[in-house]
Design a protein around this motif. Structure first.
Motif, PDB file in Angstrom:
ATOM      1  N   LEU A 154      59.148 195.920 -44.376  1.00 32.97           N
ATOM      2  CA  LEU A 154      58.128 196.686 -45.090  1.00 32.97           C
ATOM      3  C   LEU A 154      56.849 195.860 -45.191  1.00 32.97           C
ATOM      4  CD1 LEU A 154      58.613 199.470 -46.521  1.00 32.97           C
ATOM      5  CD2 LEU A 154      58.599 198.216 -48.645  1.00 32.97           C
ATOM      6  N   PHE A 176      58.223 202.636 -56.411  1.00 30.56           N
ATOM      7  CA  PHE A 176      58.084 203.267 -55.105  1.00 30.56           C
ATOM      8  C   PHE A 176      58.499 204.729 -55.153  1.00 30.56           C
ATOM      9  CE2 PHE A 176      57.156 199.963 -52.001  1.00 30.56           C
ATOM     10  CZ  PHE A 176      57.409 198.804 -52.709  1.00 30.56           C
ATOM     11  N   GLY A 177      57.876 205.523 -54.292  1.00 27.00           N
ATOM     12  CA  GLY A 177      58.368 206.857 -54.023  1.00 27.00           C
ATOM     13  C   GLY A 177      59.559 206.776 -53.092  1.00 27.00           C
ATOM     14  N   LYS A 178      60.157 207.928 -52.792  1.00 23.15           N
ATOM     15  CA  LYS A 178      61.358 207.938 -51.967  1.00 23.15           C
ATOM     16  C   LYS A 178      61.059 207.828 -50.483  1.00 23.15           C
ATOM     17  CE  LYS A 178      64.093 210.396 -55.381  1.00 23.15           C
ATOM     18  NZ  LYS A 178      64.946 211.568 -55.696  1.00 23.15           N
ATOM     19  N   GLY A 179      59.796 207.897 -50.131  1.00 18.35           N
ATOM     20  CA  GLY A 179      59.423 207.699 -48.740  1.00 18.35           C
ATOM     21  C   GLY A 179      59.323 208.977 -47.937  1.00 18.35           C
ATOM     22  N   GLU A 236      47.403 201.074 -60.172  1.00 21.66           N
ATOM     23  CA  GLU A 236      46.994 200.680 -58.830  1.00 21.66           C
ATOM     24  C   GLU A 236      47.950 201.367 -57.868  1.00 21.66           C
ATOM     25  OE1 GLU A 236      46.133 196.133 -60.137  1.00 21.66           O
ATOM     26  OE2 GLU A 236      46.174 196.550 -57.981  1.00 21.66           O
ATOM     27  N   ARG A 256      51.521 200.376 -59.207  1.00 21.58           N
ATOM     28  CA  ARG A 256      51.633 199.242 -60.113  1.00 21.58           C
ATOM     29  C   ARG A 256      50.920 199.628 -61.395  1.00 21.58           C
ATOM     30  NH1 ARG A 256      49.579 193.761 -61.202  1.00 21.58           N
ATOM     31  NH2 ARG A 256      47.650 194.064 -60.005  1.00 21.58           N
ATOM     32  N   TYR A 280      55.877 204.592 -47.591  1.00 21.57           N
ATOM     33  CA  TYR A 280      56.198 204.608 -49.019  1.00 21.57           C
ATOM     34  C   TYR A 280      54.912 204.490 -49.828  1.00 21.57           C
ATOM     35  CZ  TYR A 280      61.094 203.667 -47.847  1.00 21.57           C
ATOM     36  OH  TYR A 280      62.368 203.731 -47.349  1.00 21.57           O
ATOM     37  N   GLN A 295      55.400 194.577 -61.273  1.00 23.32           N
ATOM     38  CA  GLN A 295      56.378 195.436 -60.622  1.00 23.32           C
ATOM     39  C   GLN A 295      55.738 196.653 -59.965  1.00 23.32           C
ATOM     40  OE1 GLN A 295      59.719 196.179 -63.413  1.00 23.32           O
ATOM     41  NE2 GLN A 295      58.680 194.659 -64.656  1.00 23.32           N
ATOM     42  N   LEU A 296      56.326 197.049 -58.841  1.00 21.21           N
ATOM     43  CA  LEU A 296      55.938 198.271 -58.148  1.00 21.21           C
ATOM     44  C   LEU A 296      57.003 199.342 -58.345  1.00 21.21           C
ATOM     45  CD1 LEU A 296      54.640 196.956 -54.692  1.00 21.21           C
ATOM     46  CD2 LEU A 296      53.270 197.796 -56.600  1.00 21.21           C
ATOM     47  N   TYR A 307      52.788 201.532 -48.392  1.00 22.17           N
ATOM     48  CA  TYR A 307      53.525 200.567 -47.586  1.00 22.17           C
ATOM     49  C   TYR A 307      54.119 201.309 -46.380  1.00 22.17           C
ATOM     50  CZ  TYR A 307      53.341 196.671 -50.879  1.00 22.17           C
ATOM     51  OH  TYR A 307      52.925 195.627 -51.666  1.00 22.17           O
TER      52      TYR A 307
END
Lengths: 110, 114
Positions: free
Chosen positions: A44, A100-103, A32, A90, A86, A97-98, A36
């Motif tokens: 966030l 995340f990329g570094k943004g 998924e 999942r 971001y 838990q997610l 964000y």
């Protein structure tokens, strides 16, 4: 293990120009995907998820399983879109838990 | 409804000191999480809890501990702070509704370890 890659740390566009924030993932199952957003001095918050196939604040994102991508797009950038974005993954049902990329920091120039 | 609250908002801490970051949610969510946010590294999961009484390690658990005595509270403890733990810490909780999970984030705690 899953991984989320956002290749651009900073993206600057002019107001009214199209925006595309890139996100690529690696995961062997059916993930998924989420976007964000964090506006200045705010917490966030969820922008959109691929399952809903919705458009939020003019943003859309399509999951491309062939290219393992989930790029965020908006046809006409607005100043209020300036924020940190971001991409997150999942690892399917049963996982809370997610990852995340570094943004990517989006800056919309007036 | 407050959602998720964190305390303190910010803190300056001497290296070697013990510190507990507090997180409380009033949404009765089962799952809770602690992340640290660092420039250029994004958000990294420290610890999580799928339900009261259980906890698990995330991507960067070393130097941190958590407990989940009840549904609402999920404190994060730094037993002996080090400068590399200088970061912004976010607590989150999540619900699954209609088969979809959404994580809700707290306002964050800015921690500076000297």
């Amino acid at each position: 293990a899953q991984r989320v890659t956002q290749p651009e740390k900073l993206l600057s566009v002019f107001k009214g120009a199209p925006v595309e924030l890139k996100c690529n993932y690696s995961y062997s199952g059916s993930p998924e995907l989420f976007w964000y957003v964090q506006y200045s001095r705010q917490r966030l918050q969820l922008l959109l998820r691929h399952i809903s196939r919705e458009s939020i604040k003019g943003f859309t994102a399509d999951l491309n399983k062939g290219e393992t991508s989930f790029h965020l797009k908006k046809p006409f950038a607005q100043e209020e879109d300036s924020a940190m974005y971001y991409c997150a993954l999942r690892a399917g049902a049963g996982s809370y838990q997610l990852t995340f990329g570094k943004g990517t920091k989006l800056s919309v120039i007036p | 409804i407050a959602g998720i609250t964190q305390a303190p908002t910010s803190q300056i801490l001497a290296a070697g000191r013990r510190m507990t970051l507090r997180c409380t949610q009033d949404m009765r969510h089962n799952a809770m999480y602690w992340y640290r946010q660092d420039l250029g590294l994004g958000l990294r999961l420290i610890h999580y809890s799928n339900t009261a009484g259980t906890t698990g390690k995330g991507e960067v658990p070393d130097g941190y501990s958590v407990s989940r005595a009840n549904t609402d509270d999920f404190p994060l403890t730094l037993a002996s702070a080090v400068p590399s733990q200088t970061s912004v810490y976010f607590c989150a909780s999540s619900e699954i509704a209609g088969g979809q999970e959404t994580q809700y984030f707290g306002p964050g705690t800015r921690l500076l370890v000297l």
